[in-house]
Design a protein around this motif. Structure first.
Motif, mmCIF file in Angstrom:
data_model
loop_
_atom_site.group_PDB
_atom_site.id
_atom_site.type_symbol
_atom_site.label_atom_id
_atom_site.label_comp_id
_atom_site.label_asym_id
_atom_site.label_seq_id
_atom_site.Cartn_x
_atom_site.Cartn_y
_atom_site.Cartn_z
ATOM 1 N N HIS A 249 0.828 -1.205 0.000
ATOM 2 C CA HIS A 249 0.000 0.000 0.000
ATOM 3 C C HIS A 249 0.865 1.259 0.000
ATOM 4 C CE1 HIS A 249 -1.994 -3.369 1.957
ATOM 5 N NE2 HIS A 249 -3.174 -2.856 1.666
ATOM 6 N N ILE A 250 1.902 1.249 0.843
ATOM 7 C CA ILE A 250 2.748 2.432 0.988
ATOM 8 C C ILE A 250 3.642 2.621 -0.231
ATOM 9 C CG2 ILE A 250 4.612 3.430 2.369
ATOM 10 C CD1 ILE A 250 3.360 2.079 4.804
ATOM 11 N N ILE A 251 4.193 1.525 -0.735
ATOM 12 C CA ILE A 251 5.055 1.620 -1.918
ATOM 13 C C ILE A 251 4.277 2.210 -3.092
ATOM 14 C CG2 ILE A 251 6.298 0.276 -3.651
ATOM 15 C CD1 ILE A 251 7.838 0.611 -1.056
ATOM 16 N N ALA A 252 3.037 1.792 -3.269
ATOM 17 C CA ALA A 252 2.234 2.266 -4.398
ATOM 18 C C ALA A 252 1.725 3.685 -4.206
ATOM 19 C CB ALA A 252 1.052 1.325 -4.626
ATOM 20 N N MET A 253 1.402 4.052 -2.945
ATOM 21 C CA MET A 253 0.752 5.341 -2.703
ATOM 22 C C MET A 253 1.748 6.477 -2.465
ATOM 23 S SD MET A 253 -2.683 5.037 -2.662
ATOM 24 C CE MET A 253 -3.427 6.064 -1.420
ATOM 25 N N THR A 254 2.663 6.298 -1.534
ATOM 26 C CA THR A 254 3.540 7.402 -1.132
ATOM 27 C C THR A 254 5.018 7.065 -1.187
ATOM 28 O OG1 THR A 254 3.508 6.755 1.208
ATOM 29 C CG2 THR A 254 1.742 8.210 0.441
ATOM 30 N N GLY A 255 5.371 5.787 -1.267
ATOM 31 C CA GLY A 255 6.773 5.407 -1.214
ATOM 32 C C GLY A 255 7.409 5.683 0.130
ATOM 33 N N GLY A 256 6.586 5.880 1.150
ATOM 34 C CA GLY A 256 7.104 6.191 2.474
ATOM 35 C C GLY A 256 7.123 7.679 2.783
ATOM 36 N N GLY A 257 6.846 8.508 1.813
ATOM 37 C CA GLY A 257 6.903 9.958 1.990
ATOM 38 C C GLY A 257 5.561 10.559 2.359
ATOM 39 N N PRO A 258 5.513 11.886 2.392
ATOM 40 C CA PRO A 258 6.630 12.819 2.171
ATOM 41 C C PRO A 258 7.724 12.661 3.228
ATOM 42 C CG PRO A 258 4.500 13.946 2.070
ATOM 43 C CD PRO A 258 4.236 12.588 2.632
ATOM 44 N N GLY A 259 8.946 12.668 2.812
ATOM 45 C CA GLY A 259 10.051 12.398 3.729
ATOM 46 C C GLY A 259 9.983 10.961 4.203
ATOM 47 N N THR A 260 9.831 10.791 5.494
ATOM 48 C CA THR A 260 9.644 9.453 6.078
ATOM 49 C C THR A 260 8.359 9.398 6.893
ATOM 50 O OG1 THR A 260 10.952 10.071 8.043
ATOM 51 C CG2 THR A 260 12.132 9.048 6.198
ATOM 52 N N SER A 261 7.415 10.286 6.588
ATOM 53 C CA SER A 261 6.202 10.412 7.403
ATOM 54 C C SER A 261 5.317 9.180 7.339
ATOM 55 C CB SER A 261 5.399 11.645 6.983
ATOM 56 O OG SER A 261 5.027 11.552 5.615
ATOM 57 N N THR A 262 5.334 8.437 6.232
ATOM 58 C CA THR A 262 4.502 7.228 6.104
ATOM 59 C C THR A 262 5.370 5.986 5.925
ATOM 60 O OG1 THR A 262 4.277 7.546 3.705
ATOM 61 C CG2 THR A 262 2.581 8.522 5.113
ATOM 62 N N GLU A 263 6.548 6.007 6.488
ATOM 63 C CA GLU A 263 7.461 4.873 6.366
ATOM 64 C C GLU A 263 7.133 3.836 7.427
ATOM 65 O OE1 GLU A 263 12.031 4.797 5.226
ATOM 66 O OE2 GLU A 263 11.748 5.299 7.347
ATOM 67 N N SER A 264 6.653 2.672 7.010
ATOM 68 C CA SER A 264 6.343 1.589 7.943
ATOM 69 C C SER A 264 7.602 0.785 8.241
ATOM 70 C CB SER A 264 5.269 0.678 7.356
ATOM 71 O OG SER A 264 5.773 -0.028 6.232
ATOM 72 N N VAL A 265 7.481 -0.140 9.176
ATOM 73 C CA VAL A 265 8.627 -0.975 9.522
ATOM 74 C C VAL A 265 9.039 -1.823 8.318
ATOM 75 C CG1 VAL A 265 9.488 -2.772 11.069
ATOM 76 C CG2 VAL A 265 7.923 -1.028 11.935
ATOM 77 N N GLY A 266 8.060 -2.371 7.596
ATOM 78 C CA GLY A 266 8.383 -3.178 6.426
ATOM 79 C C GLY A 266 9.119 -2.392 5.362
ATOM 80 N N VAL A 267 8.680 -1.159 5.114
ATOM 81 C CA VAL A 267 9.348 -0.308 4.120
ATOM 82 C C VAL A 267 10.754 0.049 4.590
ATOM 83 C CG1 VAL A 267 9.274 1.926 2.951
ATOM 84 C CG2 VAL A 267 7.172 0.601 3.244
ATOM 85 N N LEU A 268 10.899 0.345 5.875
ATOM 86 C CA LEU A 268 12.217 0.684 6.413
ATOM 87 C C LEU A 268 13.182 -0.497 6.285
ATOM 88 C CD1 LEU A 268 14.195 2.470 7.978
ATOM 89 C CD2 LEU A 268 13.114 1.680 10.093
ATOM 90 N N ILE A 269 12.723 -1.701 6.602
ATOM 91 C CA ILE A 269 13.575 -2.886 6.478
ATOM 92 C C ILE A 269 14.001 -3.095 5.029
ATOM 93 C CG2 ILE A 269 13.586 -5.404 6.675
ATOM 94 C CD1 ILE A 269 11.783 -5.101 9.135
#
Length: 311
Positions: A249-269
Motif C-alpha cells: 500500500h505504501i510503496i504504491a501510494m507514497t513510497g514512504g513519503g513525504p520524507g519518512t512520514s509514512t514509512e512503515s517498519v516493512g518499508v524501512l527494512i
C-alpha cells in the motif's frame, strides 16, 4: 459322529477383515508420509533455513555482500536509540490499529446487511469480495491517481479548498489515504468470514427476540455479536497481523513519503536492508518486528478469548 465345522472363525470386532489389513494400513501410512515429506523439505528449505540464516546475520555488520564481522547484540541495542526506527514502529502501530478497527466495523456492518433478506444478495457478496482478488500494487496506483489528480480537481470545481491539493503530499494527512486503500481492500475478506459466522446463528433466536419486542440493535448486541465472537477474534487477529506488515500500500501510494512520514517498519527494512547497505542491522530489525507481531497476536487472542468465555 458329530460333524466338525471347518469354517474359519469370524474376526473379532475392530480387527482387520483379512490378513492383509495390517499391511494395507501400514502402506497407507507410508503413502501419507511420502506426501508430507516433500512439503516439509520444501518448507524447511525456503522458510526455516532462510529464517535461521537471517537470525544469524542479524548479529553481524553484513552489508548483504562481501565480508562481514560478528558484532553480537550491537544491532539490537542500536534499534532502541534509532529515531527513524522508533518513528516507523509508531506509525505502523497507529496505522494498524486504525485500519483494523475500521475494517472490522465496516465489514461487520456490511455482512449483517447482506445476511438480511435483501434482493441481489448473492451478487452483492461477489461484488464486495472483488477487492480481495485484485493486486494491491495495481489498485494502489489507481488510488494514487485518484488522490493526486481526480479528488483535487473535483474539490476545486466544487469550491472545497481543503481538498484542492493532494493529501499524499501532506506529511500530516498522507496516512489517511493509505488507510482508505487498506480498509477498502481488507474489508472484502473480513466480510466473507463474518458471513460464515452469521450462518451459524439459529434463526429461532431472532424469532423469539422479535416476539419479545427486541429491536434490531438489541438483537445484534444480545444475539448476533455474542454468537460470532469466535469469528470476530479471527478477523481481528488476522487484520492486525496483516496491517502491521503493511508494505505494498505504501510503496504504491507514497513510497514512504513525504520524507519518512509514512514509512512503515516493512518499508524501512526493505530500504535499509536492500538499498541502504544495512543488511545485518535491518535483519535485527526484522527479528525484533517478528517478536512484536507475535506478542500482539498472543495478547489479542488472550483478550478476545476471555471475552468469548464471559459472553
Amino acid at each position: 459322529m458329530t460333524a466338525v465345522d471347518e469354517r474359519p472363525a469370524a474376526p473379532a470386532p475392530g480387527a482387520p477383515a483379512g490378513g492383509s489389513g495390517g499391511s494395507a494400513s501400514r502402506g497407507t501410512a507410508r503413502a501419507f508420509a511420502w506426501m508430507v515429506v516433500p512439503a516439509a523439505v520444501l518448507f524447511a528449505l525456503f522458510h526455516t533455513v532462510p529464517v535461521l540464516q537471517g537470525i544469524f546475520f542479524s548479529f553481524t555488520d553484513s552489508p548483504g555482500y562481501g565480508t562481514w564481522d560478528f558484532v553480537g547484540l550491537r544491532n539490537y541495542l542500536a534499534l532502541f536509540t534509532d529515531p527513524r526506527v522508533g518513528h516507523a514502529y509508531l506509525f505502523t502501530a497507529q496505522f494498524a490499529v486504525v485500519a483494523t478497527v475500521l475494517t472490522n466495523v465496516i465489514a461487520l456492518a456490511i455482512a449483517v446487511g447482506l445476511n438480511a433478506r435483501i434482493r441481489f444478495r448473492t451478487t452483492l457478496r461477489a461484488v464486495y469480495f472483488l477487492p480481495n482478488v485484485l493486486a494491491i500494487l495495481v489498485v494502489g496506483y489507481v488510488f494514487q491517481y485518484l488522490f493526486t489528480f481526480s479528488i483535487p480537481a473535483i474539490a476545486t470545481a466544487l469550491g472545497v479548498d481543503a481538498l484542492g491539493e493532494s493529501i499524499l503530499a501532506d506529511a500530516t494527512w498522507a496516512w489517511v489515504a493509505i488507510v482508505v486503500l487498506a480498509v477498502w481492500q481488507g474489508t472484502a475478506f473480513n466480510i466473507i468470514i463474518y458471513l460464515a459466522g452469521l450462518q451459524t446463528v439459529p434463526g429461532e433466536l431472532y424469532e423469539a427476540a422479535s416476539l419479545d419486542g427486541a429491536g434490531a440493535w438489541r438483537r445484534f448486541r444480545s444475539i448476533t455479536f455474542p454468537m460470532i465472537l469466535g469469528f470476530f477474534t479471527i478477523n481481528m487477529v488476522l487484520s492486525l497481523k496483516g496491517f502491521l506488515q503493511v508494505f505494498d500500500h505504501i510503496i504504491a501510494m507514497t513510497g514512504g513519503g513525504p520524507g519518512t512520514s509514512t514509512e512503515s517498519v516493512g518499508v524501512l527494512i526493505y530500504r535499509g536492508g536492500f538499498q541502504g547497505g544495512e543488511y545485518g542491522y535491518q535483519l535485527a530489525n526484522a527479528v525484533l518486528f517478528m517478536v512484536v507481531i507475535v506478542a500482539f497476536a498472543v495478547f489479542q487472542i488472550r483478550v478476545l478469548q476471555s471475552r468469548e468465555e464471559t459472553a
